[in-house]
Design an enzyme around this catalytic site. Structure first.
Site, PDB file in Angstrom:
ATOM      1  N   ARG A  62       0.821  -1.216   0.000  1.00  0.00           N
ATOM      2  CA  ARG A  62       0.000   0.000   0.000  1.00  0.00           C
ATOM      3  C   ARG A  62       0.853   1.263   0.000  1.00  0.00           C
ATOM      4  O   ARG A  62       0.481   2.271  -0.550  1.00  0.00           O
ATOM      5  CB  ARG A  62      -0.913  -0.006   1.221  1.00  0.00           C
ATOM      6  N   LYS A 171       0.722 -18.484   6.182  1.00  0.00           N
ATOM      7  CA  LYS A 171      -0.169 -18.726   7.305  1.00  0.00           C
ATOM      8  C   LYS A 171      -0.561 -17.402   7.941  1.00  0.00           C
ATOM      9  O   LYS A 171       0.141 -16.420   7.707  1.00  0.00           O
ATOM     10  CB  LYS A 171       0.495 -19.665   8.314  1.00  0.00           C
ATOM     11  N   ASP A 200       3.648 -24.039   5.016  1.00  0.00           N
ATOM     12  CA  ASP A 200       3.963 -24.295   6.412  1.00  0.00           C
ATOM     13  C   ASP A 200       5.479 -24.401   6.421  1.00  0.00           C
ATOM     14  O   ASP A 200       6.031 -25.389   5.933  1.00  0.00           O
ATOM     15  CB  ASP A 200       3.330 -25.600   6.899  1.00  0.00           C
ATOM     16  N   HIS A 201       6.146 -23.390   6.939  1.00  0.00           N
ATOM     17  CA  HIS A 201       7.601 -23.332   6.714  1.00  0.00           C
ATOM     18  C   HIS A 201       8.335 -24.505   7.365  1.00  0.00           C
ATOM     19  O   HIS A 201       9.460 -24.805   7.000  1.00  0.00           O
ATOM     20  CB  HIS A 201       8.184 -21.970   7.102  1.00  0.00           C
ATOM     21  N   LYS A 205      12.099 -27.201   6.343  1.00  0.00           N
ATOM     22  CA  LYS A 205      13.304 -27.401   7.163  1.00  0.00           C
ATOM     23  C   LYS A 205      13.995 -28.690   6.751  1.00  0.00           C
ATOM     24  O   LYS A 205      13.336 -29.706   6.523  1.00  0.00           O
ATOM     25  CB  LYS A 205      12.936 -27.449   8.651  1.00  0.00           C
ATOM     26  N   GLU A 239       9.739 -23.048  22.361  1.00  0.00           N
ATOM     27  CA  GLU A 239      10.479 -21.819  22.039  1.00  0.00           C
ATOM     28  C   GLU A 239      10.900 -21.122  23.324  1.00  0.00           C
ATOM     29  O   GLU A 239      10.188 -21.202  24.332  1.00  0.00           O
ATOM     30  CB  GLU A 239       9.581 -20.868  21.247  1.00  0.00           C
ATOM     31  N   ASP A 258      -1.399 -21.007  16.417  1.00  0.00           N
ATOM     32  CA  ASP A 258      -0.120 -20.510  15.902  1.00  0.00           C
ATOM     33  C   ASP A 258       0.849 -21.652  15.585  1.00  0.00           C
ATOM     34  O   ASP A 258       1.604 -21.566  14.619  1.00  0.00           O
ATOM     35  CB  ASP A 258       0.498 -19.576  16.959  1.00  0.00           C
ATOM     36  N   HIS A 263       2.315 -26.492  12.340  1.00  0.00           N
ATOM     37  CA  HIS A 263       3.660 -27.076  12.400  1.00  0.00           C
ATOM     38  C   HIS A 263       3.679 -28.436  13.124  1.00  0.00           C
ATOM     39  O   HIS A 263       4.231 -29.410  12.635  1.00  0.00           O
ATOM     40  CB  HIS A 263       4.636 -26.136  13.120  1.00  0.00           C
ATOM     41  N   LYS A 362       5.626 -21.063  24.256  1.00  0.00           N
ATOM     42  CA  LYS A 362       6.602 -19.975  24.240  1.00  0.00           C
ATOM     43  C   LYS A 362       7.197 -19.866  25.650  1.00  0.00           C
ATOM     44  O   LYS A 362       6.617 -20.334  26.616  1.00  0.00           O
ATOM     45  CB  LYS A 362       5.925 -18.662  23.859  1.00  0.00           C
TER      46      LYS A 362
HETATM   47  C1  BG6 Z   1       5.626 -19.165  13.270  1.00  0.00           C
HETATM   48  C2  BG6 Z   1       4.851 -18.680  14.459  1.00  0.00           C
HETATM   49  O1  BG6 Z   1       4.785 -19.844  12.372  1.00  0.00           O
HETATM   50  O2  BG6 Z   1       6.654 -20.048  13.687  1.00  0.00           O
HETATM   51  C3  BG6 Z   1       5.760 -18.038  15.477  1.00  0.00           C
HETATM   52  O3  BG6 Z   1       3.858 -17.750  14.045  1.00  0.00           O
HETATM   53  C4  BG6 Z   1       6.905 -18.942  15.825  1.00  0.00           C
HETATM   54  O4  BG6 Z   1       5.036 -17.680  16.649  1.00  0.00           O
HETATM   55  C5  BG6 Z   1       7.591 -19.468  14.559  1.00  0.00           C
HETATM   56  O5  BG6 Z   1       7.830 -18.233  16.628  1.00  0.00           O
HETATM   57  C6  BG6 Z   1       8.624 -20.514  14.889  1.00  0.00           C
HETATM   58  O6  BG6 Z   1       9.352 -20.834  13.744  1.00  0.00           O
HETATM   59  P1  BG6 Z   1      10.837 -21.394  13.850  1.00  0.00           P
HETATM   60  O7  BG6 Z   1      11.210 -21.684  12.435  1.00  0.00           O
HETATM   61  O8  BG6 Z   1      11.654 -20.325  14.496  1.00  0.00           O
HETATM   62  O9  BG6 Z   1      10.753 -22.620  14.695  1.00  0.00           O
END
Ligand code: BG6
Length: 512
Positions: A62, A171, A200-201, A205, A239, A258, A263, A362
């Site tokens: 934007r 996501k 979904d990242h 990995k 985390e 989240d 994941h 977390k």
């Molecule tokens: C994201 C979440 O999808 O994944 C975050 O929204 C989280 O809250 C993150 O911290 C963790 O990813 P990674 O790759 O650091 O384990």
């Protein structure tokens, strides 16, 4: 016949994987993810010579940003977040083809301008170019972007050919079953499923990809991979970080939405699925969906299969850390859980009776993601637990991050003149064997989408199946308000209610 004659795109191909000439359009170009992950991913693909010769990057947002300024922002992002230093020559090549288009997400005219911009790039390149749209915006504008990609004709660009338009969707993919279905509906009104790449990242990995190789290329695992030999499975995504500045987002999300729904459930599906009939994307995704469908509905309520909690003040790395409710942007009566744990039952031939424990939180003791397979103990006829025989159950642990690796706990004889035993750990570490400069998840995923390989992306039915399991739980938590919300000190391994969840089956959480 020369390669370039056989295939019209071959002379524009990347070194290894074969992406056609491509323009990547990032919606949400001035956002955090773009700077932290997407621009560095594109840059590192450039360093590895994996971008097509005719590669163009277009930022869309934007804000009015001149092309030059966008290039400077991108270079700054690489300097700050890339795993490799900025190389002027590589970046110069990408920067020369990097531009910016300013426009609203619900403004049809702006999308006509974007279509003209892409047509101009095609004229400049002198042939067709694949358009890859990366939607990296807040979810509230996913639908208008998708609709405008449809209305402007961009979604259908070169449809019917391998270099058809493609879309990557970040996501969160919905916030419950109904919204995920609605989003899928909007997507399908504009794109065909094979054009869609839901991210979904975790699937990008390295260690997560290795699960397939470990399980199915080693003959020793498959015979044991079932209820006859496995006692329980624990999947942990812990985390150390808190919510930081993302309080606004997190308050609407919580750990279940989240981390668990996406994941952690993906790690479960990859661990527990049946062998796919081949390595093609659909066979692999079919098995994941089949597995997710076999998970039994969660038993809710105080004696059920779930626990949730928020972190209270505690210590992280020797430093005091504040509680969730004290964090910036968090409501005093917040209902967002920062920790969730589930006990899942999979009702199929392989897994019936084996509990699968999932947890994510977390501000936990340590950043660690792992999958631990706990095996049944042998009969105690020869070695029963005693002062002489210190014995552990065998555990195979895939450490997803950090210190990526695989370990196996075995029992061994302590050298000496009498027979005494002790558990020992066999360790394989990726960094020791392969070196530590592995690609980031987003590099693999952006490259795969450019090539048209959907294996490491979530299919529409997969997203819905996972939401189907989580939605009744989300609804029950929402109805209960703060009732049943446990707490755990920052820097610990989670709440007592999660320990109690396992204690019912005489299990306890690992402290990886
Ligand atoms: C994201 C979440 O999808 O994944 C975050 O929204 C989280 O809250 C993150 O911290 C963790 O990813 P990674 O790759 O650091 O384990």
């Amino acid at each position: 016949m020369a390669d370039s004659q056989r295939h019209p795109f071959l002379h524009g191909l990347s070194k290894h994987r074969g992406a056609p000439p491509t323009v990547v359009v990032i919606f949400g170009a001035s956002g955090d993810l773009t700077a932290r992950k997407l621009i560095p991913a594109v840059y590192n693909l450039g360093v590895d010579n994996l971008l097509p010769t005719d590669f163009h990057l277009v930022g869309y947002g934007r804000k009015e940003i001149p092309d030059d300024e966008f290039r400077t922002l991108a270079a700054d992002a690489i300097k700050e977040f890339s795993r490799r230093e900025l190389d002027d020559e590589v970046w110069g090549r990408i920067a020369g083809n990097t531009t910016y288009v300013a426009g609203g997400y619900d403004d049809p005219e702006a999308f006509v301008r974007l279509a003209d911009h892409i047509a101009k790039i095609e004229r400049q390149v002198g042939r067709d170019v694949q358009a890859l749209f990366y939607i990296s915006t807040p979810p509230s504008v996913f639908a208008p972007i998708l609709r405008n990609l449809g209305a402007s004709g961009l979604a259908g660009k070169h449809l019917g050919q391998p270099h058809h338009a493609k879309v990557i969707i970040e996501k969160p993919f919905g916030r419950d079953l109904a919204s995920a279905r609605e989003l899928n509906g909007t997507i399908r009104s504009v794109f065909e499923e094979h054009q869609v790449y839901r991210i979904d990242h975790y699937l990008g990995k390295e260690t997560v990809q290795d699960l397939l190789v470990q399980r199915f290329s080693n003959a020793i695992f498959e015979p044991l991979w079932n209820r006859n030999f496995i006692d329980s499975v624990q999947i942990t995504v812990a985390e150390e970080v808190g919510v930081g500045t993302r309080g606004g987002y997190y308050e609407q999300s919580g750990a279940l939405r989240d981390m668990i729904q996406n994941h952690t459930m993906q790690l479960l599906a990859l661990t527990a699925r049946e062998p796919p009939v081949s390595l093609d994307a659909e066979s692999i995704r079919d098995e994941k969906v089949k597995l997710l469908k076999a998970i039994q509905p969660l038993r809710l309520g105080p004696d059920g299969d779930v626990a949730r909690a928020q972190y209270a003040a505690g210590m992280i790395g020797g430093k005091p850390a504040q509680g969730y409710l004290e964090e910036e942007g968090i409501a005093a009566e917040s209902k967002a859980e920062t920790y969730a744990a589930l006990r899942l039952s999979i009702n199929n031939w392989r897994w019936q009776g084996v509990p699968f424990y999932l947890r994510s939180g977390k501000r936990m003791a340590r950043r660690v993601s792992e999958i631990a397979i706990n095996f049944k103990r042998p009969p105690g006829t020869l070695f029963a637990e005693s002062e002489k025989f210190n014995l552990a159950g065998n555990t195979l642990a895939f450490q997803i991050q950090p210190d990526e690796g695989l370990s196996l706990i075995l029992n061994a004889k302590i050298p000496g003149l009498e027979t005494r035993t002790q558990p020992v750990k066999m360790n394989f570490r990726y960094a020791t064997t392969f070196g530590s400069n592995t690609p980031e998840a987003y590099e693999r995923l952006v490259l795969d989408a450019m090539i048209g390989d959907g294996t490491l992306f979530i299919r529409g039915d997969e997203a819905e199946t996972s939401w189907k399991l989580c939605t009744p739980l989300l609804e029950s938590w929402s109805d209960a308000g703060r009732k049943g919300m446990d707490s755990y000190p920052a820097g610990s391994w989670g709440p007592a209610s999660a320990d109690a969840l396992l204690a019912k089956n005489q299990h306890h959480w690992r402290q990886p």
